[in-house]
Design a protein around this motif. Structure first.
Motif, PDB file in Angstrom:
ATOM      1  N   ARG A  97       0.833  -1.205   0.000  1.00  0.00           N
ATOM      2  CA  ARG A  97       0.000   0.000   0.000  1.00  0.00           C
ATOM      3  C   ARG A  97       0.869   1.258   0.000  1.00  0.00           C
ATOM      4  O   ARG A  97       0.567   2.231  -0.692  1.00  0.00           O
ATOM      5  N   ALA A  98       1.942   1.230   0.785  1.00  0.00           N
ATOM      6  CA  ALA A  98       2.835   2.390   0.828  1.00  0.00           C
ATOM      7  C   ALA A  98       3.481   2.626  -0.533  1.00  0.00           C
ATOM      8  O   ALA A  98       3.622   3.775  -0.982  1.00  0.00           O
ATOM      9  N   ALA A  99       3.873   1.537  -1.210  1.00  0.00           N
ATOM     10  CA  ALA A  99       4.526   1.667  -2.513  1.00  0.00           C
ATOM     11  C   ALA A  99       3.553   2.102  -3.605  1.00  0.00           C
ATOM     12  O   ALA A  99       3.982   2.544  -4.675  1.00  0.00           O
ATOM     13  N   ALA A 100       2.258   1.979  -3.341  1.00  0.00           N
ATOM     14  CA  ALA A 100       1.247   2.362  -4.335  1.00  0.00           C
ATOM     15  C   ALA A 100       0.707   3.771  -4.106  1.00  0.00           C
ATOM     16  O   ALA A 100      -0.159   4.223  -4.870  1.00  0.00           O
ATOM     17  N   LEU A 101       1.189   4.463  -3.072  1.00  0.00           N
ATOM     18  CA  LEU A 101       0.713   5.826  -2.836  1.00  0.00           C
ATOM     19  C   LEU A 101       1.067   6.713  -4.018  1.00  0.00           C
ATOM     20  O   LEU A 101       2.163   6.613  -4.578  1.00  0.00           O
ATOM     21  N   PRO A 102       0.175   7.600  -4.406  1.00  0.00           N
ATOM     22  CA  PRO A 102       0.509   8.512  -5.506  1.00  0.00           C
ATOM     23  C   PRO A 102       1.651   9.436  -5.099  1.00  0.00           C
ATOM     24  O   PRO A 102       1.661   9.967  -3.982  1.00  0.00           O
ATOM     25  N   ARG A 103       2.591   9.605  -5.980  1.00  0.00           N
ATOM     26  CA  ARG A 103       3.733  10.467  -5.666  1.00  0.00           C
ATOM     27  C   ARG A 103       3.315  11.920  -5.502  1.00  0.00           C
ATOM     28  O   ARG A 103       4.067  12.730  -4.948  1.00  0.00           O
ATOM     29  N   THR A 104       2.131  12.244  -5.959  1.00  0.00           N
ATOM     30  CA  THR A 104       1.615  13.605  -5.805  1.00  0.00           C
ATOM     31  C   THR A 104       0.798  13.774  -4.529  1.00  0.00           C
ATOM     32  O   THR A 104       0.173  14.796  -4.323  1.00  0.00           O
ATOM     33  N   GLY A 105       0.789  12.719  -3.681  1.00  0.00           N
ATOM     34  CA  GLY A 105       0.029  12.792  -2.441  1.00  0.00           C
ATOM     35  C   GLY A 105       0.552  13.878  -1.520  1.00  0.00           C
ATOM     36  O   GLY A 105       1.676  14.380  -1.666  1.00  0.00           O
ATOM     37  N   SER A 106      -0.239  14.230  -0.528  1.00  0.00           N
ATOM     38  CA  SER A 106       0.136  15.319   0.370  1.00  0.00           C
ATOM     39  C   SER A 106       1.366  14.940   1.194  1.00  0.00           C
ATOM     40  O   SER A 106       1.534  13.771   1.571  1.00  0.00           O
ATOM     41  N   PRO A 107       2.222  15.909   1.481  1.00  0.00           N
ATOM     42  CA  PRO A 107       3.395  15.629   2.327  1.00  0.00           C
ATOM     43  C   PRO A 107       3.013  15.069   3.691  1.00  0.00           C
ATOM     44  O   PRO A 107       3.712  14.207   4.229  1.00  0.00           O
ATOM     45  N   ASP A 108       1.904  15.548   4.252  1.00  0.00           N
ATOM     46  CA  ASP A 108       1.489  15.055   5.570  1.00  0.00           C
ATOM     47  C   ASP A 108       1.153  13.572   5.523  1.00  0.00           C
ATOM     48  O   ASP A 108       1.499  12.814   6.439  1.00  0.00           O
ATOM     49  N   MET A 109       0.458  13.153   4.451  1.00  0.00           N
ATOM     50  CA  MET A 109       0.115  11.744   4.338  1.00  0.00           C
ATOM     51  C   MET A 109       1.362  10.885   4.158  1.00  0.00           C
ATOM     52  O   MET A 109       1.518   9.842   4.789  1.00  0.00           O
ATOM     53  N   ARG A 110       2.292  11.324   3.336  1.00  0.00           N
ATOM     54  CA  ARG A 110       3.523  10.555   3.127  1.00  0.00           C
ATOM     55  C   ARG A 110       4.344  10.499   4.410  1.00  0.00           C
ATOM     56  O   ARG A 110       4.960   9.476   4.721  1.00  0.00           O
ATOM     57  N   GLU A 111       4.329  11.582   5.167  1.00  0.00           N
ATOM     58  CA  GLU A 111       5.037  11.598   6.445  1.00  0.00           C
ATOM     59  C   GLU A 111       4.400  10.622   7.425  1.00  0.00           C
ATOM     60  O   GLU A 111       5.088   9.936   8.194  1.00  0.00           O
ATOM     61  N   ALA A 112       3.068  10.539   7.404  1.00  0.00           N
ATOM     62  CA  ALA A 112       2.367   9.625   8.306  1.00  0.00           C
ATOM     63  C   ALA A 112       2.718   8.178   7.985  1.00  0.00           C
ATOM     64  O   ALA A 112       2.922   7.360   8.894  1.00  0.00           O
ATOM     65  N   TRP A 113       2.810   7.841   6.713  1.00  0.00           N
ATOM     66  CA  TRP A 113       3.220   6.484   6.337  1.00  0.00           C
ATOM     67  C   TRP A 113       4.678   6.246   6.704  1.00  0.00           C
ATOM     68  O   TRP A 113       5.039   5.181   7.219  1.00  0.00           O
ATOM     69  N   SER A 114       5.518   7.245   6.459  1.00  0.00           N
ATOM     70  CA  SER A 114       6.946   7.088   6.769  1.00  0.00           C
ATOM     71  C   SER A 114       7.193   6.895   8.253  1.00  0.00           C
ATOM     72  O   SER A 114       8.173   6.244   8.651  1.00  0.00           O
ATOM     73  N   ALA A 115       6.305   7.434   9.099  1.00  0.00           N
ATOM     74  CA  ALA A 115       6.481   7.305  10.549  1.00  0.00           C
ATOM     75  C   ALA A 115       6.415   5.865  11.011  1.00  0.00           C
ATOM     76  O   ALA A 115       6.919   5.515  12.078  1.00  0.00           O
ATOM     77  N   ARG A 116       5.788   4.991  10.223  1.00  0.00           N
ATOM     78  CA  ARG A 116       5.689   3.568  10.568  1.00  0.00           C
ATOM     79  C   ARG A 116       6.901   2.759  10.101  1.00  0.00           C
ATOM     80  O   ARG A 116       7.049   1.601  10.490  1.00  0.00           O
ATOM     81  N   LEU A 117       7.727   3.351   9.263  1.00  0.00           N
ATOM     82  CA  LEU A 117       8.709   2.566   8.520  1.00  0.00           C
ATOM     83  C   LEU A 117       9.797   1.952   9.404  1.00  0.00           C
ATOM     84  O   LEU A 117      10.132   0.771   9.268  1.00  0.00           O
TER      85      LEU A 117
END
Length: 455
Positions: A379-399
């Motif tokens: 799911r993380a790898a399928a996120l749109p690269r144009t997604g919001s920085p906050d959303m990408r940061e939220a996913w990255s926080a789990r990494l």
């Protein structure tokens, strides 16, 4: 799809306990940390008061194995009593603390305790700590204290020697300083010992064992006096450096459902970062403790099995419940009490959580389960690269925690998927990701072929 192999024979994912296998909280509202901590503390104190008689060694030993240091459980309970009294949450004159102090004073007055103290052996620091805590809490034992001071001056047991494990040195020095004993000339001060410890020397969170995590949390307990001061760490910069390793480890043990280490790491996270409420792992950690807590207030340890308890009755059931829950319940209460000192923890009713909530779990939180983590990575790898920085940061926080879980499971396939997700999230150059990538490459058996033996 390859299946997890047996331990020692490839990828290994230990079973996740039942209390950790709840639905991932994706987009759900959860109680704020103060509410969860208040719920945990109220239930834990209720249970500890009900089971306080089991902290006495004679009662414990009717059904449970004799401990090397017989008042060990009482020593843990007195640590909680001190913190609650210091925090103004529960005075030492209240029912539970008073009963705990009665039991501890009785234990310290037994002939067997005095004989063990005078041996000055490997258990000497715990004898000294019990006497010091009793004095701090208003039950002085002057004769035993004088014996402690004499043995300390004589370096009984060699506990102050520089070749002793650093955690042991830190522990003893903390007990000495907290108890107001005159330290021997040899041992270093607590801040000097800290700089030799696992906490100061860059813990490798990708490969830390449970024992190493325990050492890390306890060094921080002692050096911060359970969250009271950062002075001995060397200042705010050192606290800031430690926040990320503690956060990653918190995520690891949250995913594993290891409630004892989760509690200890929540205490450390609070000690280093005050509230920490903006971190989803802190909020979810407190929520996990509150939801795993039994209705009677006990918090189950990793060895607690409800199906075993259901087959027992009477004192045997009580002994099993106490033996498999008391330490984790104390750890959870200690973390909640430390938080309460800093924030004025919510004193929720025993029946439920206060209904102030934060609707802030936009990212699913997988357990330490192979398929759950693979699903998360895809799911993380399928996120749109144009997604919001906050959303990408939220996913990255789990990494970070997920990388550590895959490395420790020796699961190359899952690790590869997580590394791919890290690149997609723009985290490929993070230090932890580079370290995990190096381990993945080094473990790849493909290009390696053993050469001929010599001789």
């Amino acid at each position: 799809m390859s299946a997890p192999a047996a331990e020692g024979d490839g990828p290994y994912w230990p079973p996740v306990p039942a209390h950790a296998r709840r639905e991932a909280a994706c987009g759900a509202a959860v109680p704020e940390p103060d509410a969860s901590a208040g719920h945990v503390l109220a239930g834990a104190l209720r249970w500890l008061e009900e089971y306080v008689e089991w902290f006495a060694a004679p009662r414990w030993e009717e059904y449970l194995p004799r401990r090397p240091f017989r008042p060990g459980p009482l020593l843990e309970l007195l640590g909680l009593v001190r913190l609650m009294d210091r925090s103004g949450l529960v005075p030492k004159e209240a029912a539970l603390p008073s009963r705990a102090l009665d039991l501890a004073a009785r234990a310290a007055g037994e002939a067997e305790f005095g004989q063990g103290l005078r041996r000055g052996d490997e258990l000497f620091p715990y004898h000294l700590n019990l006497i010091a805590l009793l004095e701090t809490l208003g039950r002085p034992q002057p004769e035993a204290r004088a014996v402690c001071q004499a043995l300390l001056a004589a370096d009984a047991g060699g506990h102050t020697r520089a070749y002793r494990p650093v955690l042991s040195q830190v522990e003893l020095r903390y007990f000495v300083d907290r108890g107001g004993f005159a330290p021997p000339a040899a041992p270093a001060a607590l801040d000097v010992l800290y700089r030799r410890s696992i906490a100061a020397l860059g813990p490798d969170v990708l490969q830390m064992t449970g024992d190493e995590t325990y050492a890390l949390t306890h060094v921080l307990f002692y050096v911060t006096d359970f969250g009271r001061t950062l002075r001995l760490l060397g200042g705010p910069g050192e606290a800031a450096r430690l926040r990320e390793p503690i956060r990653v480890l918190l995520g690891v043990h949250l995913a594993r459902g290891s409630l004892d280490l989760l509690s200890e790491l929540l205490l450390c996270a609070g000690a280093l970062d005050g509230r920490g409420d903006d971190d989803p792992l802190v909020r979810e950690g407190w929520h996990a403790l509150a939801t795993a807590q039994r209705q009677d207030g006990a918090v189950p340890s990793p060895v607690h099995r409800p199906e075993v308890l259901s087959g027992l009755t009477g004192d045997r059931a009580a002994a099993y419940l106490f033996g498999t829950c008391y330490h984790t319940t104390l750890a959870a209460a200690l973390a909640a009490a430390a938080r309460g000192r800093r924030q004025g923890v919510a004193r929720s009713a025993p029946g439920g959580l206060r209904q102030q909530v934060l609707p802030d779990f936009p990212v699913p939180a997988p357990r330490a389960d192979r398929e759950e983590i693979r699903h998360w990575a895809r799911r993380a790898a399928a996120l749109p690269r144009t997604g919001s920085p906050d959303m990408r940061e939220a996913w990255s926080a789990r990494l970070g925690p997920l990388l550590a879980l895959a490395v420790q499971a020796r699961d190359q396939e899952v690790l590869a998927e997580l590394l791919h997700a890290a690149g997609h999230l723009g985290r490929g150059d993070d230090a932890l990701v580079r370290r995990a990538s190096a381990l993945h490459a080094a473990r790849d058996p493909g290009p390696y072929a053993p050469g001929p033996r010599s001789g």
